[in-house]
Enzyme design. Structure first.
Site, mmCIF file in Angstrom:
data_model
loop_
_atom_site.group_PDB
_atom_site.id
_atom_site.type_symbol
_atom_site.label_atom_id
_atom_site.label_comp_id
_atom_site.label_asym_id
_atom_site.label_seq_id
_atom_site.Cartn_x
_atom_site.Cartn_y
_atom_site.Cartn_z
ATOM 1 N N ALA A 16 0.777 -1.067 0.282
ATOM 2 C CA ALA A 16 -0.224 0.037 0.077
ATOM 3 C C ALA A 16 0.799 1.315 0.012
ATOM 4 O O ALA A 16 0.791 2.364 -0.413
ATOM 5 C CB ALA A 16 -0.964 0.258 1.743
ATOM 6 N N ARG A 18 4.011 1.531 -1.082
ATOM 7 C CA ARG A 18 4.986 1.141 -2.571
ATOM 8 C C ARG A 18 3.133 2.189 -3.693
ATOM 9 O O ARG A 18 3.806 2.801 -4.571
ATOM 10 C CB ARG A 18 4.755 -0.217 -2.624
ATOM 11 C CG ARG A 18 6.186 0.396 -4.354
ATOM 12 C CD ARG A 18 6.894 -1.350 -4.598
ATOM 13 N NE ARG A 18 6.687 -1.024 -5.994
ATOM 14 C CZ ARG A 18 7.288 -2.086 -6.507
ATOM 15 N NH1 ARG A 18 6.583 -3.593 -5.874
ATOM 16 N NH2 ARG A 18 7.062 -1.949 -8.134
ATOM 17 N N SER A 36 -7.399 1.276 7.736
ATOM 18 C CA SER A 36 -6.773 0.563 8.612
ATOM 19 C C SER A 36 -7.523 -0.432 9.357
ATOM 20 O O SER A 36 -9.079 0.098 9.818
ATOM 21 C CB SER A 36 -5.602 0.613 8.691
ATOM 22 O OG SER A 36 -4.906 -0.296 9.519
ATOM 23 N N ARG A 37 -7.274 -1.505 10.418
ATOM 24 C CA ARG A 37 -8.295 -2.255 11.304
ATOM 25 C C ARG A 37 -8.383 -0.994 12.371
ATOM 26 O O ARG A 37 -8.945 -0.900 13.650
ATOM 27 C CB ARG A 37 -7.791 -3.138 11.683
ATOM 28 C CG ARG A 37 -8.619 -4.664 10.426
ATOM 29 C CD ARG A 37 -8.425 -6.072 10.287
ATOM 30 N NE ARG A 37 -9.066 -6.430 9.664
ATOM 31 C CZ ARG A 37 -9.387 -6.709 9.274
ATOM 32 N NH1 ARG A 37 -10.941 -6.321 9.594
ATOM 33 N NH2 ARG A 37 -10.525 -7.491 8.779
ATOM 34 N N HIS A 79 -8.929 -10.675 0.848
ATOM 35 C CA HIS A 79 -9.910 -9.228 -0.433
ATOM 36 C C HIS A 79 -11.405 -9.866 -0.832
ATOM 37 O O HIS A 79 -12.226 -9.451 -1.286
ATOM 38 C CB HIS A 79 -9.069 -10.477 -1.399
ATOM 39 C CG HIS A 79 -7.701 -9.999 -1.694
ATOM 40 N ND1 HIS A 79 -6.741 -10.278 -2.329
ATOM 41 C CD2 HIS A 79 -7.064 -9.168 -0.876
ATOM 42 C CE1 HIS A 79 -5.099 -9.758 -2.416
ATOM 43 N NE2 HIS A 79 -5.981 -8.832 -1.715
ATOM 44 N N LYS A 97 -3.348 -8.758 -5.983
ATOM 45 C CA LYS A 97 -3.441 -10.168 -6.791
ATOM 46 C C LYS A 97 -2.527 -11.061 -5.134
ATOM 47 O O LYS A 97 -2.269 -10.102 -4.572
ATOM 48 C CB LYS A 97 -2.178 -10.379 -7.724
ATOM 49 C CG LYS A 97 -0.974 -10.611 -7.754
ATOM 50 C CD LYS A 97 -0.245 -9.592 -7.023
ATOM 51 C CE LYS A 97 -0.012 -8.363 -7.694
ATOM 52 N NZ LYS A 97 1.293 -7.527 -7.472
ATOM 53 N N ARG A 165 3.197 -13.924 8.075
ATOM 54 C CA ARG A 165 2.649 -14.654 7.268
ATOM 55 C C ARG A 165 2.672 -15.127 5.948
ATOM 56 O O ARG A 165 1.602 -16.031 5.694
ATOM 57 C CB ARG A 165 1.839 -12.946 7.077
ATOM 58 C CG ARG A 165 2.618 -12.566 5.874
ATOM 59 C CD ARG A 165 1.546 -11.023 4.300
ATOM 60 N NE ARG A 165 2.809 -10.625 3.499
ATOM 61 C CZ ARG A 165 3.027 -11.202 2.588
ATOM 62 N NH1 ARG A 165 1.822 -12.316 2.373
ATOM 63 N NH2 ARG A 165 4.029 -10.802 1.455
ATOM 64 N N ASP A 178 1.937 -15.699 -3.364
ATOM 65 C CA ASP A 178 2.548 -14.633 -3.000
ATOM 66 C C ASP A 178 3.061 -14.312 -4.343
ATOM 67 O O ASP A 178 3.676 -13.423 -5.137
ATOM 68 C CB ASP A 178 2.715 -14.009 -2.282
ATOM 69 C CG ASP A 178 2.331 -13.129 -0.737
ATOM 70 O OD1 ASP A 178 3.190 -12.609 -1.767
ATOM 71 O OD2 ASP A 178 1.481 -13.338 -0.003
#
Length: 333
Positions: A16, A18, A36-37, A79, A97, A165, A178
């Site tokens: 985000a 970048r 954001s959360r 997503h 993606k 993650r 990823d």
């Protein structure tokens, strides 16, 4: 839509940051909100980039009437919910993606966007890269004849700790979503959806893929040998071989600075990028072009192509035995 496109950024991680930095270099563009959360994370992000509004929950961003398009930069597992809620709120969406965890979720998003007549695009920045577009054009125009093989890889050396993650199945961890999405998307850009899928993988104790090899086949006789890894620093190269020649792309095939066209019986031709190949501006520019033109999907990153890639990723996971906790035993639901 007015000339200026107003963006909302959902999530505040590295991608985000970048994307927002590149977005702010474009004319007739505003980033008007970030969510954001946690409010602290959103506020810090807003302060860094000069964004006027920061929300500590998603609902604030989706309800912001000044936001034309939402960039979804959450992990894969979120997503479907994030992009879905943005579409339900009437926002256009650019979603990172891989588009979702699986093809079923991707189909739901595409169906929602089409039902509501809203723009949706997967953030496959490789498809918007000028040199990748040139490669696809050369292949389409028969510069190397009929495509016989595609080879591509994307691997990182790691090591990644068990709590990273990328090793967490609950957030869609593993090499495939990823990293593997890039070589798969590259092969399907040139050949379309494969007719057969074979795969082998090394799995982590958590049950995600750490090192995956894929062999895709087409009824035309073409094949693609692809790999992705979280335990090996692979070359990150790609090549496309046809009946009349070959295209070689050096390290960083998904954001190439150059490539070489080798036609049988001719001297090699080198193509060099005239634009910043590392920039995410190309995909942002395509989103804004579509919005200004009233288009609900991009011809560069078509939704049917994103769905086809998700079906292939599902097939690979089926072959190697990777299933995420959100997916029931009866199906990917």
């Amino acid at each position: 839509m007015t000339k200026t496109v107003r963006w909302g950024i959902l999530a505040t991680g590295g991608i985000a940051e970048r994307f927002t930095a590149d977005l702010l270099t474009l004319e007739d563009t505003e980033v008007v909100a970030v969510a954001s959360r946690t409010e602290a994370s959103a506020k810090a992000f807003a302060d860094r980039f000069g964004i006027p509004r920061a929300y500590g929950d998603w609902a604030g961003l989706f309800g912001d009437e000044d936001v034309d398009v939402v960039y979804v930069a959450t992990p894969h597992h979120a997503h479907r919910e994030a992009a879905g809620r943005a579409l339900e709120a009437g926002k256009a969406v650019l979603c990172e993606k891989a588009l979702t965890l699986n093809a079923r979720e991707a189909g739901e998003l595409v169906g929602l966007a089409r039902d509501r007549g809203l723009f949706l695009m997967e953030a496959m920045w490789m498809y918007c890269n000028p040199l990748v577009l040139r490669i696809a054009e050369l292949v389409r125009d028969g510069a190397i004849g009929e495509v016989r093989t595609v080879q591509a890889d994307f691997g990182l050396a790691g090591p990644f700790a068990a709590d990273h993650r990328l090793r967490d199945p609950a957030v869609g961890g593993g090499a495939l979503l990823d990293l593997g999405v890039y070589p798969v998307s590259f092969a399907q850009l040139l050949l379309g959806e494969p007719d057969t899928v074979h795969a082998h993988a090394l799995l982590s104790p958590e049950g995600v893929d750490l090192n995956t090899g894929m062999l895709l086949g087409w009824d035309s006789g073409a094949s693609a040998l692809l790999s992705c890894s979280l335990v090996a620093d692979t070359p990150l190269t790609a090549s496309v071989t046809g009946s009349l020649g070959r295209i070689d792309i050096p390290r960083g095939f998904f954001y190439p600075e150059r490539f070489t066209l080798r036609r049988n019986g001719h001297e090699p031709e080198e193509f060099v990028s005239g634009n910043d190949p590392h920039s995410l501006r190309h995909e942002a520019t395509e989103v804004m072009r579509c919005l200004r033109a009233g288009e609900t999907e991009s011809p560069l990153v078509p939704l049917e192509g994103s769905l086809a890639v998700m079906r292939t990723l599902d097939a690979v996971r089926d072959r190697v035995g990777v299933r995420y906790p959100q997916e029931t035993a009866a199906g990917r639901g």
